[in-house]
Design a protein around this motif. Structure first.
Motif, PDB file in Angstrom:
ATOM      1  N   GLN A  98      63.454  25.414 -25.196  1.00 32.34           N
ATOM      2  CA  GLN A  98      62.520  25.099 -26.260  1.00 32.34           C
ATOM      3  C   GLN A  98      61.286  24.462 -25.632  1.00 32.34           C
ATOM      4  O   GLN A  98      61.394  23.429 -24.969  1.00 32.34           O
ATOM      5  N   THR A 124      62.882  21.427 -23.662  1.00 33.33           N
ATOM      6  CA  THR A 124      64.297  21.062 -23.770  1.00 33.33           C
ATOM      7  C   THR A 124      65.150  22.278 -23.447  1.00 33.33           C
ATOM      8  O   THR A 124      64.986  23.337 -24.052  1.00 33.33           O
ATOM      9  N   ILE A 125      66.065  22.103 -22.487  1.00 27.14           N
ATOM     10  CA  ILE A 125      66.991  23.170 -22.129  1.00 27.14           C
ATOM     11  C   ILE A 125      68.333  22.900 -22.791  1.00 27.14           C
ATOM     12  O   ILE A 125      68.767  21.757 -22.906  1.00 27.14           O
ATOM     13  N   SER A 126      68.966  23.975 -23.254  1.00 26.96           N
ATOM     14  CA  SER A 126      70.291  23.857 -23.850  1.00 26.96           C
ATOM     15  C   SER A 126      71.052  25.153 -23.583  1.00 26.96           C
ATOM     16  O   SER A 126      70.464  26.145 -23.156  1.00 26.96           O
ATOM     17  N   ARG A 127      72.357  25.124 -23.821  1.00 28.84           N
ATOM     18  CA  ARG A 127      73.148  26.333 -23.592  1.00 28.84           C
ATOM     19  C   ARG A 127      74.284  26.420 -24.585  1.00 28.84           C
ATOM     20  O   ARG A 127      74.755  25.397 -25.093  1.00 28.84           O
ATOM     21  N   ASP A 128      74.698  27.658 -24.823  1.00 34.95           N
ATOM     22  CA  ASP A 128      75.849  27.938 -25.667  1.00 34.95           C
ATOM     23  C   ASP A 128      76.862  28.647 -24.769  1.00 34.95           C
ATOM     24  O   ASP A 128      76.707  29.837 -24.472  1.00 34.95           O
ATOM     25  N   VAL A 180      71.509  30.603 -22.448  1.00 33.63           N
ATOM     26  CA  VAL A 180      70.729  29.393 -22.189  1.00 33.63           C
ATOM     27  C   VAL A 180      69.399  29.522 -22.912  1.00 33.63           C
ATOM     28  O   VAL A 180      68.840  30.628 -23.026  1.00 33.63           O
ATOM     29  N   TYR A 181      68.916  28.403 -23.424  1.00 29.53           N
ATOM     30  CA  TYR A 181      67.676  28.367 -24.189  1.00 29.53           C
ATOM     31  C   TYR A 181      66.684  27.416 -23.530  1.00 29.53           C
ATOM     32  O   TYR A 181      67.064  26.480 -22.829  1.00 29.53           O
ATOM     33  N   THR A 199      71.142  17.351 -17.506  1.00 32.67           N
ATOM     34  CA  THR A 199      70.051  18.298 -17.365  1.00 32.67           C
ATOM     35  C   THR A 199      69.015  17.759 -16.387  1.00 32.67           C
ATOM     36  O   THR A 199      68.925  16.550 -16.154  1.00 32.67           O
ATOM     37  N   ARG A 242      60.334  29.466 -28.014  1.00 32.25           N
ATOM     38  CA  ARG A 242      61.726  29.277 -27.616  1.00 32.25           C
ATOM     39  C   ARG A 242      62.178  30.504 -26.849  1.00 32.25           C
ATOM     40  O   ARG A 242      62.178  31.610 -27.380  1.00 32.25           O
ATOM     41  N   SER A 247      65.139  32.583 -24.746  1.00 33.52           N
ATOM     42  CA  SER A 247      66.588  32.759 -24.700  1.00 33.52           C
ATOM     43  C   SER A 247      66.947  33.643 -23.517  1.00 33.52           C
ATOM     44  O   SER A 247      66.164  34.512 -23.117  1.00 33.52           O
ATOM     45  N   ILE A 256      70.668  23.264 -16.294  1.00 33.37           N
ATOM     46  CA  ILE A 256      71.717  22.639 -17.090  1.00 33.37           C
ATOM     47  C   ILE A 256      73.065  23.111 -16.572  1.00 33.37           C
ATOM     48  O   ILE A 256      73.368  24.302 -16.577  1.00 33.37           O
TER      49      ILE A 256
END
Length: 121
Positions: free
Chosen positions: A81, A68-72, A78-79, A57, A19, A21, A51
């Motif tokens: 996985q 898998t891309i994600s963000r906070d 942004v992450y 996405t 993962r 970051s 994203i």
């Protein structure tokens, strides 16, 4: 001054997971699109995933179903996985953010310094 700092790279066996970051810091007014790119040995830099702030996405065909891309948004982070890693995923992974700082009237593209991912047995 805006900085993007990646973390989470390393050595992993085929089939393993990592993962990544990336934290954007500094005088940031707003961030639109965040994403990940990679550059393998002897290859050009290529898109991995992006994203937007609130939208769909986008993934490279080579990583669909595995990454898998994600963000906070609250943390400007942004992450990525990465599962079922393959030797061909070996590359330096770069974080990208299209953002506007408080000192700018228009958005600019910022890059992190890169983090090495090596997939090998």
């Amino acid at each position: 001054q805006v900085q993007l700092v990646e973390s989470g790279g390393g050595l992993v066996q085929p089939g393993g997971s990592l993962r990544l970051s990336c934290v954007a810091s500094g005088s940031i007014f707003s961030i639109s699109v965040m994403g990940w790119y990679r550059q393998g040995p002897g290859k050009q830099r290529e898109l991995v995933a992006t994203i937007p702030t609130g939208g769909t996405t986008n993934y490279a065909d080579s990583v669909k179903g595995r990454f898998t891309i994600s963000r906070d948004n609250a943390k400007n982070t942004v992450y990525l996985q990465m599962n079922s890693l393959k030797p061909e995923d070996t590359a330096v992974y770069y974080c990208k953010a299209d953002l506007r700082s408080y000192s700018d009237y228009v958005a600019s593209r910022y890059w992190g310094q890169g983090t090495q991912v090596t997939v090998s047995s």
